[in-house]
Each structure stands twice: as C-alpha cells, then as structure tokens.
Design a protein around this motif. Structure first.
Motif, short mmCIF file in Angstrom:
data_model
loop_
_atom_site.label_atom_id
_atom_site.label_comp_id
_atom_site.label_asym_id
_atom_site.label_seq_id
_atom_site.Cartn_x
_atom_site.Cartn_y
_atom_site.Cartn_z
N ILE A 147 -42.41 -61.47 13.25
CA ILE A 147 -42.67 -60.04 13.10
C ILE A 147 -42.02 -59.24 14.22
O ILE A 147 -41.43 -58.18 14.00
CB ILE A 147 -44.19 -59.77 13.08
N LEU A 148 -42.11 -59.76 15.45
CA LEU A 148 -41.59 -59.06 16.62
C LEU A 148 -40.10 -59.29 16.84
O LEU A 148 -39.50 -58.69 17.73
CB LEU A 148 -42.36 -59.51 17.86
N LYS A 149 -39.53 -60.20 16.05
CA LYS A 149 -38.10 -60.53 16.14
C LYS A 149 -37.73 -61.04 17.53
O LYS A 149 -36.78 -60.56 18.17
CB LYS A 149 -37.24 -59.32 15.75
N CYS A 150 -38.52 -61.97 18.02
CA CYS A 150 -38.23 -62.62 19.29
C CYS A 150 -38.59 -64.10 19.15
O CYS A 150 -38.98 -64.55 18.07
CB CYS A 150 -39.00 -61.97 20.43
N ASN A 151 -38.45 -64.87 20.22
CA ASN A 151 -38.74 -66.29 20.10
C ASN A 151 -40.17 -66.62 20.49
O ASN A 151 -40.89 -65.80 21.09
CB ASN A 151 -37.74 -67.13 20.91
N HIS A 152 -40.58 -67.82 20.13
CA HIS A 152 -41.93 -68.31 20.37
C HIS A 152 -42.31 -68.26 21.85
O HIS A 152 -43.41 -67.86 22.23
CB HIS A 152 -42.01 -69.74 19.83
N THR A 153 -41.36 -68.61 22.72
CA THR A 153 -41.62 -68.66 24.17
C THR A 153 -41.92 -67.27 24.72
O THR A 153 -42.80 -67.10 25.57
CB THR A 153 -40.41 -69.26 24.90
N THR A 154 -41.21 -66.26 24.23
CA THR A 154 -41.43 -64.89 24.71
C THR A 154 -42.84 -64.41 24.36
O THR A 154 -43.53 -63.79 25.17
CB THR A 154 -40.39 -63.94 24.09
N VAL A 155 -43.28 -64.71 23.13
CA VAL A 155 -44.62 -64.33 22.73
C VAL A 155 -45.66 -65.02 23.60
O VAL A 155 -46.61 -64.38 24.08
CB VAL A 155 -44.86 -64.68 21.23
N LEU A 156 -45.49 -66.28 23.84
CA LEU A 156 -46.44 -67.04 24.66
C LEU A 156 -46.48 -66.49 26.08
O LEU A 156 -47.56 -66.39 26.69
CB LEU A 156 -46.05 -68.52 24.69
N ARG A 157 -45.34 -66.09 26.60
CA ARG A 157 -45.30 -65.53 27.97
C ARG A 157 -46.12 -64.25 28.05
O ARG A 157 -46.86 -64.02 29.02
CB ARG A 157 -43.85 -65.27 28.38
N HIS A 158 -46.01 -63.39 27.03
CA HIS A 158 -46.80 -62.15 27.02
C HIS A 158 -48.29 -62.46 26.98
O HIS A 158 -49.09 -61.81 27.70
CB HIS A 158 -46.41 -61.31 25.80
N ILE A 159 -48.69 -63.41 26.15
CA ILE A 159 -50.11 -63.75 26.02
C ILE A 159 -50.65 -64.30 27.33
O ILE A 159 -51.72 -63.89 27.81
CB ILE A 159 -50.32 -64.78 24.89
N ASN A 160 -49.93 -65.24 27.92
CA ASN A 160 -50.39 -65.84 29.18
C ASN A 160 -50.48 -64.80 30.29
O ASN A 160 -51.44 -64.81 31.09
CB ASN A 160 -49.44 -66.96 29.60
N ARG A 161 -49.50 -63.90 30.34
CA ARG A 161 -49.50 -62.87 31.39
C ARG A 161 -50.68 -61.93 31.23
O ARG A 161 -51.33 -61.53 32.22
CB ARG A 161 -48.18 -62.11 31.36
#
Length: 298
Positions: free
Chosen positions: A27-41
């Motif tokens: 949906i966000l048109k980015c990769n899995h790692t980027t999404v995980l980084r936002h959540i963890n932060r």
C-alpha cells in the motif's frame, strides 16, 4: 522519550488496517524493511508495544487499538481540512471523491468524461458500493443516493433524475411460457428477484409476497445480475426502464397492476453543506444533470 515522528504513526496505522507488514508495504509502495523500521522506531519512542507479532500477521495490542481508532478520527479531520482549503481556493484542480451503488456507476461515465475534458486537472475517485457512506463522514465529497429525498441535517440534496422500474421478460421466455395476467398466476412462472437486502423496496415487496420459494429460481444482491438473467430468458424480473429499452428482445409486463411501471424515487446528488461553495462539486452536478436528463433508471 524520543521525539515522535508523524510518518511513523501513518505507517503504523497502515499496518493496523492491512494486518501485515507485507500488505502495508504494498500500500505504501516501499519495502518490508522500511515498514518494520517505522514500527520499531515508534514503539521505542513510546516505550509501548502496539502490535503482537505472529506468523499470520500483526495483531493490535490494547494500546495499538487506541492508536488506530484515534488516527482514524484524525485522518477524517485531515480530509475535511483538505476539502475546506480546496473549497476556499475555488480552482478546478485536486480530486473529487464520489460514492454510489454499483448499479448506477456506469451512468456517471459520460458526464465525468465531459467534466474531465473541461477540467483536466481534476481527478475523480469513484467508490461503487452498496454500503451507504454519508458525506458527513468526511471520507467522500459526494454521494449519489437513490430513493426518497435525503433529509439528514447538514446535508444538501439535489435532484438528478427520476427513477422508474418495471417487470420484464424476454420474447423467448414469453413464447414458451406466456405471461401472468394476475397475481393468482404468478407461481406458474419463473421469477428472478433481488435477495432480501432489496425486499424493503415497495415495488419488489408487493410482488415477492405473492411468490412461493420454488417460483423464485434466481436471486442476486445486484440489479445488474437480475438484468442479465432476464435478458438471457431465464424468467421474469425487475429492470430499470432505462436499461430495458436498450434490449429489443424484452417485453414489459403490463397485464397485472402489481407489475406495471412505478416511480420508485429519484437519484440525489448529496454533499455536506460546508461544501456548498465548492466550484468543482457545483460544476460536476451540472454535468450530471445535463447528461442524465433523458434517462430514467433504477
């Protein structure tokens, strides 16, 4: 506490709605790692767990549920703010979000095509659904609604077209089975009827209460499906006058008063009163009226 980042909240909200990192990344048109980084932060900054990780996806904790519900309200407020600011500007750019039921969406295409030719900077987002999404929710600008005139507070409703429907059968069906002349003959024939979600419509209800279950050989929650079945010669069913006139093999049933043409209301162009000065919304209404004034549909 670390400084909070609004982008992290937006990503977390997307994950909450999508249910997994992979779907959110799409949906966000980015990769899995980027999404995980936002959540963890975000969780580190809040020192709160917002999600429970498991193999089937990401499940909200109690804190995550509160976050998601609050962000949904904030998103609606941001959409309303966008609408207000665009209304003040009064230029023909940006987007118009419209909702209508699936049966009516093809009706809008000619008007929208001409509207886009005149105002090419406007983007139209159409949501065709049987769910009623009121303009008051802030999620859409215009709702095209069928039936009696809407009377909700703070809602402006403008008439587009009158709606009429009748019962039809194909000439092939009529040649083989004939047509009913009274309600007492109804159960000798095959009926193609909307499902229970449409039984509140008087023109449907007054017929279906005379039918036995085994006389109803086909049902659907969409009038477009009923139309296709009638055209194919499967039996008798309700169609819009506007749709039926396109098919010369169809015969309108006029022998019984219960089956004759009935005005079932109108199509209403509705929007919140706060948008009454919006130039795009006013202009689109004029295009719709111009391109539908010769039509009559269900």
């Amino acid at each position: 506490m670390q400084k909070l980042n609004w982008d992290d909240f937006k990503v977390a909200h997307t994950v909450a709605k999508a249910g997994s990192l992979a779907k959110a990344a799409t949906i966000l048109k980015c990769n899995h790692t980027t999404v995980l980084r936002h959540i963890n932060r975000l969780e580190d900054a809040l020192n709160v767990n917002l999600f429970i990780r498991h193999q089937r996806g990401y499940q909200l904790t109690d804190a995550g549920q509160i976050m998601s519900e609050t962000l949904e309200d904030l998103n609606t407020q941001f959409i309303a703010l966008e609408d207000t600011l665009q209304s003040i500007q009064q230029d023909f750019s940006g987007k118009i979000r419209i909702t209508t039921v699936t049966s009516y969406s093809p009706l809008l295409v000619p008007a929208m095509q001409q509207f886009r030719k005149q105002y090419p900077k406007v983007r139209i987002e159409l949501l065709a659904t049987d769910e009623v999404i009121p303009p008051q929710s802030g999620n859409i600008h215009v709702s095209l609604r069928a039936g009696p005139e809407p009377k909700e507070p703070d809602l402006i409703a403008k008439h587009v077209i009158s709606l009429k429907m009748s019962y039809f059968a194909s000439k092939e069906y009529m040649s083989e089975y004939g047509l009913p002349q009274s309600e007492g003959e109804f159960n000798r024939f095959h009926w193609l009827m909307p499902d229970s979600s449409k039984h509140h419509i008087p023109f449907i209800n007054q017929v279906i209460k005379h039918l036995k279950n085994d006389s109803i050989v086909y049902t659907s929650n969409q009038f477009s499906d009923i139309q296709s079945a009638v055209i194919s010669g499967m039996g008798i069913g309700p169609l819009s006058e506007n749709d039926a006139i396109k098919y010369p093999n169809l015969v309108r049933l006029d022998g019984c008063p219960l089956l004759c043409t009935e005005n079932v209301g109108a199509l209403w162009y509705t929007y919140h009163k706060d948008l009454k000065q919006n130039a795009k919304i006013r202009a689109l209404y004029e295009y719709l009226v111009e391109h539908t004034q010769h039509l009559s549909m269900v």
